[in-house]
Design a protein around this motif. Structure first.
Motif, PDB file in Angstrom:
ATOM      1  N   VAL A   8       0.820  -1.211   0.000  1.00  0.00           N
ATOM      2  CA  VAL A   8       0.000   0.000   0.000  1.00  0.00           C
ATOM      3  C   VAL A   8       0.856   1.265   0.000  1.00  0.00           C
ATOM      4  CG1 VAL A   8      -2.021  -1.068   1.072  1.00  0.00           C
ATOM      5  CG2 VAL A   8      -0.285  -0.001   2.511  1.00  0.00           C
ATOM      6  N   GLY A   9       2.148   1.126   0.266  1.00  0.00           N
ATOM      7  CA  GLY A   9       3.039   2.281   0.274  1.00  0.00           C
ATOM      8  C   GLY A   9       3.560   2.625  -1.098  1.00  0.00           C
ATOM      9  N   ALA A  53       5.044   6.535   3.078  1.00  0.00           N
ATOM     10  CA  ALA A  53       4.251   6.840   1.880  1.00  0.00           C
ATOM     11  C   ALA A  53       2.791   6.444   2.087  1.00  0.00           C
ATOM     12  CB  ALA A  53       4.836   6.126   0.666  1.00  0.00           C
ATOM     13  N   ALA A  54       2.562   5.297   2.707  1.00  0.00           N
ATOM     14  CA  ALA A  54       1.192   4.838   2.943  1.00  0.00           C
ATOM     15  C   ALA A  54       0.464   5.766   3.916  1.00  0.00           C
ATOM     16  CB  ALA A  54       1.209   3.416   3.478  1.00  0.00           C
ATOM     17  N   VAL A  55       1.153   6.233   4.943  1.00  0.00           N
ATOM     18  CA  VAL A  55       0.534   7.157   5.899  1.00  0.00           C
ATOM     19  C   VAL A  55       0.236   8.486   5.215  1.00  0.00           C
ATOM     20  CG1 VAL A  55       0.971   8.497   8.004  1.00  0.00           C
ATOM     21  CG2 VAL A  55       1.545   6.064   7.936  1.00  0.00           C
ATOM     22  N   LYS A  56       1.184   8.994   4.445  1.00  0.00           N
ATOM     23  CA  LYS A  56       1.018  10.283   3.765  1.00  0.00           C
ATOM     24  C   LYS A  56      -0.160  10.247   2.789  1.00  0.00           C
ATOM     25  CE  LYS A  56       3.510  13.626   0.949  1.00  0.00           C
ATOM     26  NZ  LYS A  56       4.768  13.917   0.266  1.00  0.00           N
ATOM     27  N   ARG A  57      -0.311   9.148   2.062  1.00  0.00           N
ATOM     28  CA  ARG A  57      -1.387   9.013   1.080  1.00  0.00           C
ATOM     29  C   ARG A  57      -2.692   8.511   1.685  1.00  0.00           C
ATOM     30  NH1 ARG A  57       0.643   4.769  -1.667  1.00  0.00           N
ATOM     31  NH2 ARG A  57      -1.396   4.508  -2.553  1.00  0.00           N
ATOM     32  N   ALA A  59      -3.281   5.606   2.678  1.00  0.00           N
ATOM     33  CA  ALA A  59      -3.545   4.299   2.084  1.00  0.00           C
ATOM     34  C   ALA A  59      -3.995   3.282   3.122  1.00  0.00           C
ATOM     35  CB  ALA A  59      -2.296   3.794   1.354  1.00  0.00           C
ATOM     36  N   PHE A  60      -3.457   3.361   4.345  1.00  0.00           N
ATOM     37  CA  PHE A  60      -3.888   2.430   5.397  1.00  0.00           C
ATOM     38  C   PHE A  60      -5.356   2.658   5.737  1.00  0.00           C
ATOM     39  CE2 PHE A  60       0.730   2.232   6.675  1.00  0.00           C
ATOM     40  CZ  PHE A  60       0.889   0.886   6.411  1.00  0.00           C
ATOM     41  N   VAL A  61      -5.755   3.912   5.825  1.00  0.00           N
ATOM     42  CA  VAL A  61      -7.149   4.243   6.158  1.00  0.00           C
ATOM     43  C   VAL A  61      -8.094   3.672   5.099  1.00  0.00           C
ATOM     44  CG1 VAL A  61      -8.798   6.137   6.488  1.00  0.00           C
ATOM     45  CG2 VAL A  61      -6.496   6.304   7.449  1.00  0.00           C
ATOM     46  N   ARG A  62      -7.734   3.839   3.821  1.00  0.00           N
ATOM     47  CA  ARG A  62      -8.577   3.311   2.747  1.00  0.00           C
ATOM     48  C   ARG A  62      -8.572   1.795   2.711  1.00  0.00           C
ATOM     49  NH1 ARG A  62      -6.169   7.360   0.037  1.00  0.00           N
ATOM     50  NH2 ARG A  62      -4.771   5.945  -1.087  1.00  0.00           N
ATOM     51  N   ALA A  63      -7.396   1.191   2.785  1.00  0.00           N
ATOM     52  CA  ALA A  63      -7.293  -0.267   2.671  1.00  0.00           C
ATOM     53  C   ALA A  63      -7.983  -0.975   3.830  1.00  0.00           C
ATOM     54  CB  ALA A  63      -5.830  -0.684   2.603  1.00  0.00           C
ATOM     55  N   LEU A  64      -7.904  -0.384   5.008  1.00  0.00           N
ATOM     56  CA  LEU A  64      -8.496  -1.011   6.189  1.00  0.00           C
ATOM     57  C   LEU A  64      -9.914  -0.519   6.443  1.00  0.00           C
ATOM     58  CD1 LEU A  64      -5.343  -0.808   8.479  1.00  0.00           C
ATOM     59  CD2 LEU A  64      -6.178  -2.782   7.193  1.00  0.00           C
ATOM     60  N   ARG A  65     -10.378   0.396   5.613  1.00  0.00           N
ATOM     61  CA  ARG A  65     -11.720   0.974   5.739  1.00  0.00           C
ATOM     62  C   ARG A  65     -11.965   1.533   7.138  1.00  0.00           C
ATOM     63  NH1 ARG A  65     -15.120  -3.527   2.293  1.00  0.00           N
ATOM     64  NH2 ARG A  65     -13.955  -3.228   0.381  1.00  0.00           N
ATOM     65  N   ALA A  66     -10.984   2.277   7.626  1.00  0.00           N
ATOM     66  CA  ALA A  66     -11.066   2.885   8.956  1.00  0.00           C
ATOM     67  C   ALA A  66     -11.866   4.183   8.877  1.00  0.00           C
ATOM     68  CB  ALA A  66      -9.675   3.160   9.498  1.00  0.00           C
ATOM     69  N   GLN A  67     -12.472   4.565   9.984  1.00  0.00           N
ATOM     70  CA  GLN A  67     -13.308   5.753  10.021  1.00  0.00           C
ATOM     71  C   GLN A  67     -12.514   7.032  10.259  1.00  0.00           C
ATOM     72  OE1 GLN A  67     -16.501   5.913   9.221  1.00  0.00           O
ATOM     73  NE2 GLN A  67     -16.355   3.739   8.753  1.00  0.00           N
ATOM     74  N   GLY A  68     -11.391   6.946  10.910  1.00  0.00           N
ATOM     75  CA  GLY A  68     -10.613   8.146  11.208  1.00  0.00           C
ATOM     76  C   GLY A  68      -9.132   7.891  11.000  1.00  0.00           C
TER      77      GLY A  68
END
Length: 95
Positions: A8-9, A53-57, A59-68
């Motif tokens: 994801v990064g 890179a994943a945090v900046k973009r 990507a973790f929030v989107r991939a894990l479908r997190a709310q915040g």
């Protein structure tokens, strides 16, 4: 034939064994060492550049479908500990 996942990064495809599975628990990113924790997982190379890179973009929030927003400090700390254990080899018999 080994399974292939996308980091994801950096968005490159690699063998599952070359990536780390990350899950979200209590608004924090956690390294799933055995790739068996419940819930959605995201795959990332064990490099600080890919994690950043994943945090900046987000990507973790989107991939894990997190709310915040998700806290990546625990993941970064764990990655640094693994490096300090000597060339990426785990101690205490873990894989």
């Amino acid at each position: 034939m080994e399974a292939v996942r996308t980091c994801v990064g950096c968005r490159t495809r690699s063998a599952r064994s070359a990536l780390l599975r990350v899950v979200a628990t209590d608004s924090s990113l956690v390294w799933d060492e055995r790739a068996s924790m419940p819930g959605r997982g995201a795959w990332v190379h064990p490099k600080q550049e890919c994690i950043d890179a994943a945090v900046k973009r987000r990507a973790f929030v989107r991939a894990l479908r997190a709310q915040g927003p998700l806290d990546s400090q625990a993941l970064t700390k764990r990655l640094n500990e693994k490096r300090l254990n000597g060339n990426g080899h785990e101690v205490n018999g873990s894989r």
